[in-house]
Design a protein around this motif. Structure first.
Motif, PDB file in Angstrom:
ATOM      1  N   VAL A  63       0.837  -1.204   0.000  1.00 44.96           N
ATOM      2  CA  VAL A  63       0.000   0.000   0.000  1.00 44.96           C
ATOM      3  C   VAL A  63       0.871   1.252   0.000  1.00 44.96           C
ATOM      4  N   LYS A  64       1.911   1.259   0.845  1.00 48.43           N
ATOM      5  CA  LYS A  64       2.795   2.414   0.942  1.00 48.43           C
ATOM      6  C   LYS A  64       3.564   2.642  -0.360  1.00 48.43           C
ATOM      7  N   ALA A  65       3.907   1.542  -1.039  1.00 44.00           N
ATOM      8  CA  ALA A  65       4.654   1.653  -2.299  1.00 44.00           C
ATOM      9  C   ALA A  65       3.761   1.979  -3.477  1.00 44.00           C
ATOM     10  N   GLY A  66       2.440   1.961  -3.274  1.00 41.63           N
ATOM     11  CA  GLY A  66       1.509   2.275  -4.357  1.00 41.63           C
ATOM     12  C   GLY A  66       1.352   1.165  -5.367  1.00 41.63           C
ATOM     13  N   ALA A  67       1.576  -0.077  -4.957  1.00 44.22           N
ATOM     14  CA  ALA A  67       1.426  -1.216  -5.876  1.00 44.22           C
ATOM     15  C   ALA A  67      -0.044  -1.451  -6.180  1.00 44.22           C
ATOM     16  N   THR A  68      -0.322  -2.039  -7.351  1.00 39.84           N
ATOM     17  CA  THR A  68      -1.697  -2.369  -7.742  1.00 39.84           C
ATOM     18  C   THR A  68      -1.870  -3.878  -7.713  1.00 39.84           C
ATOM     19  N   SER A  69      -2.489  -4.371  -6.685  1.00 41.14           N
ATOM     20  CA  SER A  69      -2.744  -5.803  -6.560  1.00 41.14           C
ATOM     21  C   SER A  69      -3.859  -6.008  -5.551  1.00 41.14           C
ATOM     22  N   LYS A  86       2.455 -15.572   4.458  1.00 41.86           N
ATOM     23  CA  LYS A  86       3.901 -15.759   4.357  1.00 41.86           C
ATOM     24  C   LYS A  86       4.367 -15.869   2.908  1.00 41.86           C
ATOM     25  N   LYS A  87       3.561 -16.527   2.069  1.00 40.37           N
ATOM     26  CA  LYS A  87       3.942 -16.687   0.667  1.00 40.37           C
ATOM     27  C   LYS A  87       3.925 -15.350  -0.071  1.00 40.37           C
ATOM     28  N   HIS A  88       3.096 -14.416   0.401  1.00 39.52           N
ATOM     29  CA  HIS A  88       3.049 -13.105  -0.254  1.00 39.52           C
ATOM     30  C   HIS A  88       4.403 -12.404  -0.181  1.00 39.52           C
ATOM     31  N   LEU A  89       5.168 -12.647   0.874  1.00 36.97           N
ATOM     32  CA  LEU A  89       6.468 -11.995   1.026  1.00 36.97           C
ATOM     33  C   LEU A  89       7.449 -12.402  -0.067  1.00 36.97           C
ATOM     34  N   CYS A  90       7.195 -13.539  -0.735  1.00 31.96           N
ATOM     35  CA  CYS A  90       8.082 -14.015  -1.800  1.00 31.96           C
ATOM     36  C   CYS A  90       7.592 -13.614  -3.183  1.00 31.96           C
ATOM     37  N   GLN A  91       6.391 -13.032  -3.253  1.00 30.88           N
ATOM     38  CA  GLN A  91       5.828 -12.683  -4.557  1.00 30.88           C
ATOM     39  C   GLN A  91       6.523 -11.453  -5.134  1.00 30.88           C
ATOM     40  N   LYS A  92       6.547 -11.370  -6.475  1.00 25.69           N
ATOM     41  CA  LYS A  92       7.273 -10.305  -7.159  1.00 25.69           C
ATOM     42  C   LYS A  92       6.735  -8.924  -6.794  1.00 25.69           C
ATOM     43  N   ALA A  93       5.385  -8.789  -6.680  1.00 27.56           N
ATOM     44  CA  ALA A  93       4.794  -7.487  -6.372  1.00 27.56           C
ATOM     45  C   ALA A  93       5.294  -6.962  -5.026  1.00 27.56           C
ATOM     46  N   HIS A  94       5.422  -7.870  -4.033  1.00 22.17           N
ATOM     47  CA  HIS A  94       5.885  -7.443  -2.714  1.00 22.17           C
ATOM     48  C   HIS A  94       7.378  -7.114  -2.745  1.00 22.17           C
ATOM     49  N   VAL A  95       8.160  -7.935  -3.443  1.00 22.41           N
ATOM     50  CA  VAL A  95       9.608  -7.694  -3.541  1.00 22.41           C
ATOM     51  C   VAL A  95       9.874  -6.352  -4.224  1.00 22.41           C
ATOM     52  N   ASP A  96       9.099  -6.051  -5.302  1.00 23.01           N
ATOM     53  CA  ASP A  96       9.255  -4.771  -5.992  1.00 23.01           C
ATOM     54  C   ASP A  96       8.893  -3.600  -5.080  1.00 23.01           C
ATOM     55  N   SER A  97       7.868  -3.791  -4.251  1.00 24.95           N
ATOM     56  CA  SER A  97       7.463  -2.729  -3.322  1.00 24.95           C
ATOM     57  C   SER A  97       8.560  -2.462  -2.295  1.00 24.95           C
ATOM     58  N   VAL A  98       9.182  -3.527  -1.795  1.00 23.72           N
ATOM     59  CA  VAL A  98      10.280  -3.372  -0.837  1.00 23.72           C
ATOM     60  C   VAL A  98      11.446  -2.618  -1.477  1.00 23.72           C
TER      61      VAL A  98
END
Length: 447
Positions: A63-69, A86-98
């Motif tokens: 949310v803070k990174a403004g991702a669309t998912s 826990k699996k969300h932490l490994c997804q590309k959208a979350h990694v890109d947000s980090v």
């Protein structure tokens, strides 16, 4: 804390499923994360996720990174599991947000010095976008809408841009097919939002569903909705979307409909009628989709789709009209002549080559699909003159009864005219069928 509670997304996690989300998960489970928090890189789930009854689970970082998912708008499940978080932490959208938040924290100058070639090109591209005028953008969007209107592929929009660019000024950097898809998605999101808002505000609606298969043989569920606006007396029937299915049994379709309503925030109790084809998976009294929906919506009524019943009526009429039966027999006979004989195929192709004519393969006729009838009729129309000459030569050589039958039918003027008209009609039906075979058909394209 137990070892299982301290594992990250790549380790062993609990397989326990729950019907409702447990808020204790946010404080009772910890994970390893690459994004630094106040408490370090090994944090509780509550520092990354938050839960509300209305929206479901959201990821604070995304949310803070403004991702669309779905993790920014609210993610829900019918079966809740800690593993999903826990699996969300490994997804590309979350990694890109980090990564995005890390770059922001380092400062603009430092990020420019350390940016990659791809990031630099993206930054320049965004700068070029901001220099475009509203009129230029309008021309680009009009070109995309033109492609949609003439039912053309988004890949052809680049050619339209090049043609229009001869007469008006449009940005060179915006002419690629990628922007065509982006413009289409932007227009679609507006149309879809307005349409879905009308459906939500309507007092009641009808859900119309049908199963289909796309060109990759994936099972799809096509959804339409019929409703009436608050201040209008005219009913609208609109395309609501296509939902991919894992299976075509009644329970899978029922769950797909539920997920569609949850994802789009529709009120299931406003559904007053469920319309479908006559398949047993829909109509079965105990385990059909209609029966499962009626358990949740007691006032629900069901109806066999009028368009589908009309289609079945046309199919039955086809079988009872002598001319149509004659054409169907001819189509099956023509396909039978060539389907098992490579020698006959070679002779036919050699004859076509001598006549300098383009031919296509004859196709089988399946009763249950208008698309197959179009393929069979179109092949006969394309090969009509060559096949007529082929039959004449075969009759002169050995007076074969099958070829004599085909020659007799092909020589009838009324049959020739009827096949031509039928080919035009089936071509329209085939185009509609192929449109609905797209697995990514958008609302604006369907409209």
């Amino acid at each position: 804390m137990s070892k299982s509670q301290a594992d990250d997304c790549s380790g062993n996690t609990s397989k326990k499923r729950c019907l409702e989300f447990k808020k204790e998960w946010l404080t009772g489970w910890s994970v390893a994360t690459d994004f630094p928090h106040a408490s370090g890189q090994h944090v509780q789930l509550g520092e990354i996720f938050e839960f509300s009854e209305s929206r479901g689970v959201t990821c604070k970082i995304c949310v803070k990174a403004g991702a669309t998912s779905e993790w920014t708008s609210g993610k829900t499940w019918t079966d809740w599991k800690v593993d999903h978080l826990k699996k969300h932490l490994c997804q590309k959208a979350h990694v890109d947000s980090v990564t995005k938040l890390k770059n922001q924290s380092r400062g603009i100058l430092k990020s420019m010095l350390t940016e990659s070639k791809e990031e630099r090109e993206m930054r320049k591209e965004i700068a070029q976008r901001q220099q475009a005028t509203p009129d230029e953008v309008k021309i680009l969007i009009d070109n995309v809408l033109l492609a949609i209107k003439i039912n053309s592929s988004m890949l052809s929009v680049h050619d339209i841009h090049d043609h229009v660019g001869k007469y008006v000024k449009i940005p060179e950097s915006w002419r690629s097919k990628n922007y065509a898809f982006e413009f289409s998605e932007c227009v679609n999101s507006v149309v879809k939002t307005e349409m879905f808002t009308e459906i939500k505000n309507a007092a009641y609606h009808t859900l119309i569903v049908d199963e289909s298969t796309d060109i990759s043989v994936s099972k799809m569920l096509i959804l339409y909705m019929k409703y009436r606006n608050e201040n209008e007396s005219i009913y609208k029937t609109v395309f609501a979307g296509i939902w991919k299915e894992i299976a075509c049994d009644s329970l899978s379709i029922f769950q797909a409909i539920q997920n569609f309503y949850i994802e789009n925030w529709f009120d299931l109790n406003k559904m007053v009628m469920f319309t479908f084809d006559g398949a047993s998976v829909m109509l079965s009294k105990r385990k059909g989709v209609a029966a499962l929906l009626r358990q949740l919506i007691p006032h629900l009524s069901e109806q066999h789709c009028v368009a589908h019943r009309e289609d079945l009526g046309l199919d039955d009429a086809w079988k009872n009209i002598p001319l149509m039966k004659e054409i169907e027999t001819l189509l099956r006979t023509v396909y039978t002549i060539f389907c098992r004989s490579s020698v006959k195929k070679a002779i036919f192709e050699e004859l076509a080559k001598a006549a300098d004519a383009d031919v296509i393969a004859f196709r089988p006729l399946h009763e249950v699909r208008w698309l197959s009838r179009h393929f069979a009729v179109n092949a006969l129309v394309k090969n009509y003159d060559v096949f007529l000459q082929y039959c004449q030569e075969k009759v002169e050589e050995d007076n074969d009864p099958v070829h004599r039958y085909c020659l007799e039918k092909l020589s009838k003027p009324e049959l020739h005219v009827a096949i031509g008209i039928l080919n035009d009609v089936l071509a329209e039906l085939a185009e509609l069928t192929k449109i609905l075979q797209r697995s990514v058909l958008s609302t604006v394209e369907a409209f």
